[in-house]
Structures are given as structure tokens and as C-alpha cells.
Design an enzyme around this catalytic site. Structure first.
Site, PDB file in Angstrom:
ATOM      1  N   CYS A 104     -93.388  23.766  49.618  1.00 49.57           N
ATOM      2  CA  CYS A 104     -92.259  24.659  49.859  1.00 49.57           C
ATOM      3  C   CYS A 104     -91.096  23.750  50.205  1.00 49.57           C
ATOM      4  CB  CYS A 104     -92.551  25.645  50.992  1.00 49.57           C
ATOM      5  SG  CYS A 104     -91.173  26.762  51.317  1.00 49.57           S
ATOM      6  N   CYS A 107     -88.691  25.173  53.197  1.00 53.68           N
ATOM      7  CA  CYS A 107     -89.190  25.326  54.580  1.00 53.68           C
ATOM      8  C   CYS A 107     -90.688  25.013  54.580  1.00 53.68           C
ATOM      9  CB  CYS A 107     -88.886  26.712  55.114  1.00 53.68           C
ATOM     10  SG  CYS A 107     -89.374  28.059  54.021  1.00 53.68           S
ATOM     11  N   SER A 108     -91.543  26.004  54.757  1.00 53.57           N
ATOM     12  CA  SER A 108     -92.981  25.723  54.810  1.00 53.57           C
ATOM     13  C   SER A 108     -93.789  26.973  54.471  1.00 53.57           C
ATOM     14  CB  SER A 108     -93.359  25.203  56.189  1.00 53.57           C
ATOM     15  OG  SER A 108     -92.991  26.139  57.187  1.00 53.57           O
ATOM     16  N   CYS A 109     -93.348  27.760  53.510  1.00 53.00           N
ATOM     17  CA  CYS A 109     -94.062  28.986  53.152  1.00 53.00           C
ATOM     18  C   CYS A 109     -95.470  28.680  52.641  1.00 53.00           C
ATOM     19  CB  CYS A 109     -93.296  29.733  52.059  1.00 53.00           C
ATOM     20  SG  CYS A 109     -91.674  30.330  52.560  1.00 53.00           S
TER      21      CYS A 109
END
Length: 196
Positions: A104, A107-109
Site C-alpha cells: 500500500c 499508507c498501510s491498507c
């Protein structure tokens, strides 16, 4: 992986989380027991152990595998894995000549119901930047030295599309039970930074 662009926080993450919980509770912004219920849910009921069950089912059940590749969200829900951040799951199947990797970049999905909360390395700017520029080199550094004959595809997860890698079933596992197979599936394999 650390990021030198940001200053050192004034307190530990645990201390900051406790202060936030106290402030929210004192202002009665969260009901009693809410934070404990969320903690329990993400500690015990969601995470890569669920994704491992999905992968094992797909390995032993061709009809389930087809449904999983057609509509990952619905197929995961068949096993009871659904909810927040699991609404748009797309499953990417590895083959002997193709290896999929998830990142991602913004961000950090991740697909929480089947992968859980993202690990620290997945959230790091270094991983997010390098995996799209030099995936083969980064995977080698992380322990997966793939031959040049295997194509690597990097998929950028977003809030609208969350990926899950269906890794290749390891050789020598014929006749294993679904439970035995699930036990060897790792979060790293379902993100694509490791092969089984």
C-alpha cells in the site's frame, strides 16, 4: 525499519495509546468495554490465521478456489471472514511463473479479516517505496530469492481494493488435511514477500 524524517515521539506507543484511551473514556466518547472488545476482536478473531484457512480451503476445493478468484469478498465471507476493511478483497493467484506481491504505497491498507493489521515492516516508507521500484532485490533481502524466470507483479492496495495472495501449494503436501495445510500458510506468503 525506522524513518528519520519524523522526530522521536515524546512517549512510547503504549503510553500514548493509554493516554488516548483515558481521554476518550473520561469524555464518555466510547462506551464501557468498547476498547477491550476491539482489542479482543483483532487479537483473537481476525488476522492471518483466517487467511490461512481461506488458502487451505482453496488448495483442496477447486470449486471454492474458483469462487475465491471470482469474488474474494464473498468467498472469504463463506468462511465467516468479513467486516471492516474486508469489503473489497481481490485474490491474486501465484503460478509457477508468476509471483504476486502486495503493498500500500499511500499508507498501510490490508484486508483485515484475513490478513489482520499490517505488520510494522509493511507500513515502513522503505518497504512501500522499494517494493515498487526494485521488488526482486527487496524480496531477496527479505529472504525470497526468486529466479529471473519468475515474473513479479506488485499490486497497490487501496481503501477500495484490498488484495490477498493465493500462494502455490507446496510440493509434498498431497493428502494433507485442510487444518494441516492452514498451519503452514503465513501472513508473509499471503502478502507475497515469502514463498511456501
Amino acid at each position: 525499519m525506522s524513518d528519520s524524517r519524523y522526530p522521536v515521539p515524546p512517549a512510547t506507543a503504549a503510553a500514548r495509546a493509554q493516554a488516548l484511551e483515558t481521554a476518550l473514556s473520561d469524555k464518555q466518547l466510547v462506551p464501557d468495554g468498547f476498547i477491550d472488545s476491539v482489542t479482543t476482536r483483532y487479537a483473537d478473531k481476525t488476522g492471518p490465521q483466517n487467511g490461512a484457512k481461506v488458502v487451505a480451503r482453496a488448495w483442496i476445493n477447486p470449486a471454492y478456489r474458483e469462487r475465491l478468484l471470482h469474488d474474494g469478498t464473498a468467498a472469504c465471507a463463506e468462511l465467516g471472514f468479513y467486516g471492516a476493511q474486508g469489503e473489497y478483497i481481490v485474490v491474486l493467484e501465484d503460478t509457477p511463473t508468476l509471483h504476486n506481491v502486495i503493498v500500500c504505497t499511500q499508507c498501510s491498507c490490508t484486508a483485515w479479516p484475513v490478513l489482520g493489521l499490517p505488520p510494522d515492516w509493511y507500513k515502513s516508507p522503505a518497504y512501500r517505496a522499494r517494493v515498487v521500484r526494485e521488488p526482486r532485490a527487496l524480496l531477496r533481502e527479505m529472504g525470497s530469492d526468486l529466479p529471473e524466470s519468475i515474473e513479479i507483479r506488485v499490486w497497490d492496495t487501496t481503501a477500495e481494493t484490498r488484495y490477498l495472495v493465493l500462494p502455490l501449494r507446496p510440493a509434498g503436501t498431497d493428502g494433507w488435511s485442510e487444518e494441516q495445510l492452514a498451519a503452514i500458510v503465513t501472513r508473509e506468503a499471503m502478502i507475497g514477500i515469502a514463498r511456501l
